[in-house]
Design a protein around this motif. Sequence first.
Motif, short mmCIF file in Angstrom:
data_model
loop_
_atom_site.label_atom_id
_atom_site.label_comp_id
_atom_site.label_asym_id
_atom_site.label_seq_id
_atom_site.Cartn_x
_atom_site.Cartn_y
_atom_site.Cartn_z
N THR A 6 0.83 -1.17 -0.01
CA THR A 6 -0.10 0.00 0.01
C THR A 6 0.66 1.24 0.00
O THR A 6 1.99 1.26 0.46
CB THR A 6 -0.88 -0.04 1.34
N ILE A 7 0.14 2.26 -0.86
CA ILE A 7 1.03 3.55 -0.51
C ILE A 7 0.15 4.34 0.55
O ILE A 7 -0.99 4.66 0.53
CB ILE A 7 0.82 4.40 -1.92
N SER A 8 0.97 4.61 1.91
CA SER A 8 0.18 5.33 2.87
C SER A 8 0.37 6.71 2.80
O SER A 8 1.46 7.23 3.04
CB SER A 8 0.88 4.85 4.19
N ASP A 9 -0.49 7.66 2.44
CA ASP A 9 -0.52 8.90 2.36
C ASP A 9 -1.06 9.95 3.46
O ASP A 9 -1.45 10.90 3.71
CB ASP A 9 -1.16 9.53 0.97
N ALA A 10 -1.27 8.94 4.73
CA ALA A 10 -1.64 9.47 5.99
C ALA A 10 -0.60 9.25 7.01
O ALA A 10 -0.25 8.38 6.99
CB ALA A 10 -3.10 9.10 6.05
N ASN A 11 -1.02 9.66 8.02
CA ASN A 11 -0.23 9.32 9.38
C ASN A 11 -1.40 8.43 10.05
O ASN A 11 -1.96 8.41 10.76
CB ASN A 11 -0.39 10.59 10.19
N ILE A 12 -0.77 7.02 9.70
CA ILE A 12 -1.29 5.94 10.28
C ILE A 12 -1.49 5.77 11.90
O ILE A 12 -2.01 5.12 12.29
CB ILE A 12 -0.81 4.67 9.58
N ALA A 13 -0.55 6.50 12.46
CA ALA A 13 -0.43 6.53 13.94
C ALA A 13 -1.29 7.52 14.66
O ALA A 13 -1.35 7.56 15.82
CB ALA A 13 0.95 6.53 14.42
N GLU A 14 -2.03 8.19 13.82
CA GLU A 14 -2.83 9.26 14.31
C GLU A 14 -3.78 8.51 15.20
O GLU A 14 -4.79 7.63 14.75
CB GLU A 14 -3.40 9.93 13.43
N SER A 15 -4.25 8.93 16.42
CA SER A 15 -5.03 8.26 17.32
C SER A 15 -5.54 9.28 18.20
O SER A 15 -6.21 8.63 19.25
CB SER A 15 -4.44 7.06 17.98
N SER A 16 -5.55 10.60 17.91
CA SER A 16 -6.09 11.52 18.91
C SER A 16 -7.84 11.24 19.09
O SER A 16 -8.14 11.52 20.20
CB SER A 16 -6.21 12.97 18.39
N TYR A 17 -8.48 10.76 18.35
CA TYR A 17 -9.95 10.68 18.34
C TYR A 17 -10.10 9.53 19.43
O TYR A 17 -11.19 9.56 20.13
CB TYR A 17 -10.25 10.13 16.95
N GLN A 18 -9.18 8.39 19.66
CA GLN A 18 -9.25 7.58 20.58
C GLN A 18 -9.10 8.14 22.02
O GLN A 18 -9.70 7.57 23.12
CB GLN A 18 -8.49 6.43 20.44
N GLU A 19 -8.58 9.52 22.11
CA GLU A 19 -8.47 10.06 23.39
C GLU A 19 -9.35 11.06 23.78
O GLU A 19 -9.13 11.91 24.41
CB GLU A 19 -6.72 10.67 23.39
N GLY A 20 -10.41 11.30 22.83
CA GLY A 20 -11.55 12.22 22.95
C GLY A 20 -11.40 13.41 22.14
O GLY A 20 -12.34 14.27 22.11
N SER A 21 -10.62 13.41 21.43
CA SER A 21 -10.44 14.93 20.39
C SER A 21 -11.25 14.29 19.21
O SER A 21 -11.42 13.62 18.67
CB SER A 21 -9.00 15.00 19.84
N THR A 22 -12.19 15.69 18.90
CA THR A 22 -13.08 15.64 17.48
C THR A 22 -12.44 16.57 16.45
O THR A 22 -13.21 16.55 15.66
CB THR A 22 -14.64 16.03 17.96
N ARG A 23 -11.33 16.94 16.75
CA ARG A 23 -10.66 18.01 15.95
C ARG A 23 -10.30 17.16 14.53
O ARG A 23 -9.43 16.22 14.61
CB ARG A 23 -9.47 18.80 16.36
N GLY A 24 -10.70 17.31 13.23
CA GLY A 24 -10.54 16.87 12.07
C GLY A 24 -10.92 15.44 12.03
O GLY A 24 -9.95 14.51 11.37
N ILE A 25 -11.73 14.76 12.57
CA ILE A 25 -12.08 13.48 12.40
C ILE A 25 -12.79 13.31 11.21
O ILE A 25 -14.07 13.79 10.90
CB ILE A 25 -12.96 13.06 13.61
N GLU A 47 4.56 -10.68 4.34
CA GLU A 47 5.14 -9.05 4.51
C GLU A 47 3.92 -8.23 4.17
O GLU A 47 3.08 -8.42 3.41
CB GLU A 47 6.35 -9.07 3.72
N TYR A 48 4.28 -7.14 4.84
CA TYR A 48 3.34 -6.02 4.48
C TYR A 48 4.21 -4.78 4.35
O TYR A 48 5.00 -4.26 5.27
CB TYR A 48 2.40 -5.62 5.82
N HIS A 49 4.09 -4.26 3.15
CA HIS A 49 5.02 -3.25 2.76
C HIS A 49 4.33 -1.83 2.60
O HIS A 49 3.14 -1.78 2.00
CB HIS A 49 5.50 -3.46 1.19
N PHE A 50 4.68 -0.91 3.64
CA PHE A 50 3.96 0.33 3.41
C PHE A 50 4.89 1.46 2.79
O PHE A 50 6.13 1.79 3.21
CB PHE A 50 3.84 0.86 4.87
N PHE A 51 4.48 2.07 1.46
CA PHE A 51 5.42 2.96 1.06
C PHE A 51 4.70 4.30 1.51
O PHE A 51 3.84 4.55 1.29
CB PHE A 51 5.12 2.68 -0.64
#
Length: 199
Positions: A6-25, A47-51
């Motif tokens: 896959t070509i990952s064009d986003a921050n796959i580690a973003e998890s602020s919504y799980q901590e209660g933030s509603t900004r930009g969900i 294997e899993y390849h993240f480009f």
Amino acid sequence: MKIFGTISDANIAESSYQEGSTRGIYGASVACRNFYTALLRHGSFDEYHFFVPGYTPQKHTDESNRFFQFLRVTDRVRFKTLDELQQAFAKSDYFVFHQPGGPLIAHWLYIRNRLNQNNCPITGVTHTLSYQFLLKDFLSVILANPRPWDSIVCLERPAKKVMENLINSIIENLKAQFGIELSYQGRLDEIPLGVDTTT
């Protein structure tokens, strides 16, 4: 060897919504993260390849550790730069290249058709289909020469019907206005969105 790409064009580690933030969900972003989580937890790929655009080893090692830490994955997960894509296509026989962020796979098809002699399947998935500007993007998908093993995965039956209508409308209008005859050779598969009810 069975490899997912896959070509990952986003921050796959973003998890602020799980901590209660509603900004930009956005639902698609949450769905992508949950897709990757389920893929690595339940998938059977070797294997899993993240480009990753703008990849720097230290930055993405930290992010991947934070994101994948509870999955206890091994070195099956590989983060790569986009510059490595051509070499990876030449060396690896990918089982599939999947775009979990949406159905717009034209540039992926173009890259695959230029670089990958094994013609690995390119797949995308519907999230929203209501924007007018998507018409030109779906035209690009048709023009990018999808093969019979490429697919836009529709998350529900109405989405598949909308995709069929959009593609047919584009094809019919091109023929009526310009005398150009095109056809969509790819697939439209209906696979419901999986939801983890344990979290």
